[in-house]
Design an enzyme around this catalytic site. Sequence first.
Site, PDB file in Angstrom:
ATOM      1  CB  SER A  52      -0.939   0.014   1.215  1.00  0.00           C
ATOM      2  OG  SER A  52      -1.904  -0.997   1.115  1.00  0.00           O
ATOM      3  CB  THR A 105      -3.543   4.278   1.934  1.00  0.00           C
ATOM      4  OG1 THR A 105      -3.259   2.939   1.490  1.00  0.00           O
ATOM      5  CG2 THR A 105      -4.252   5.029   0.818  1.00  0.00           C
TER       6      THR A 105
END
Length: 478
Positions: A52, A105
């Site tokens: 991510s 993220t």
Amino acid sequence: MISDGFGIASEGLARAYVQTHSSRDIRWGSMLDSMLVGATRTRSSSTLVTDSAAGATAFSCAKKTFNGGIAITDDNAPCGTVLEAAKHKGYATGLVTTARISHATPAAFAAHAVDRDMEELIAQQLVGAGLNGTAAAGTGAASVDLMFGGGRCFFLPQSSHDGCRSDELDLWQMAQDRGFRTLSSRKQFDDLLKPHEPPSTARTQLPVLGLFSRNHMAYEIDRSPKDQPALSEMAAKALELLNAATNVTAAGETPASPGFFVMIEGARIDMAGHDNDPAAHLHDIVEYWKTVAVVRDFIDRNPDTLLVSTSDHETGGLTLGIDPEYLWYPETLHPVRKSAEVICSELHHAEDLSGDQAILEAHIRNIVLPTYLGISNFTAAEVSDISSAATEGAKACKRGVGRVVSNRAHIGWTTGGHTGADVGLYAYGKDSSQLRGSMDNTHVGEFLANYLGVDLDAATKSLVHVPTVQRGFVKRKH
């Protein structure tokens, strides 16, 4: 918008479930289906299977980086993000997630670190502390006006009951000292910009830091509405606040801000994929759909706005159907009432209290299978599978619970990690027609920067003194 870990098969799972459970026509499609414009290719600079951190960096910086890198390049230099560049140009900015706000993220849009696990450093950067090498007071300014999510523990000192830092920095207080309104409860969230308040109130309520859980926020299947807002509710509030704050002017004046940029992440879709937990995966996808609907409704009322939705990667290698039969059973997921995460936490507690395998198995037979998973005709093998997995640790337990449900639904998983599969690319609103076809994840970042009219290189030059290594960092084992 980023649907973390959400692949094309995940969309198919949720669509078939709704078609079956709600008696929809077999040609029915979700709101996302109607927005599909292409595919995003997901590899990082270090491997064909991204994580991510690298995936989000491709969107934020329009650059490839190695797995684990947070908004930095392969030579460990910080790269300016679309959020930071937007802030420099006068946009209001926001981050909304169901993960810890310092998780990979959201971090990749407003922080810079050589390792995604440097969440103490990331949390400092999110509130503008330590941006220029001073770990305590800091001399930089936060680039984010609004943050909603979880992960309060990285903002609290080690000595605090809820703190998980290794030092005594109180970033919660530091954020308040820097002008942030801080929220930790559902009531405080609900009290933000009530319907009867004038839009001008929004400007006085930013910046705002709302963290509604110590760690990640609850899976949607487990969430208590009186304790935590849903992703769709956080997104609606964020849009309302950011839009009002950027449109409030004195009579006859041109708005001072060109608008706002907000990243909204459905984070726990990914975590359910890691656990191979199909029911938790499903419920967080449906909540993400609701969030997309909220954003689309906003765009319909504010047509100069663009929504882009994609995923950083696919998680779990989900397959709908397992050999040898050509079928799967969505209805199996309907009676499931709790995530594997909550079930295994309860089983671990029961095992700690009793230390008796017979008592553990009785709890699985009497509570877990019939009540939590909706399986009344369970087999001795299913009881044994969950019981054995529960004694092997949290990760094995969660996958063991997920495996029982998945096998009955004829759902397969090839991994507990990520895959290198392409993911869907969706768009709606102004200039959405410019996004078409299969594109590298960095091209999504380039598109966002061009759409906003921001200069990523200029943003990068402003980061020359930003530290990317957390002092005393010790890599934790996963």
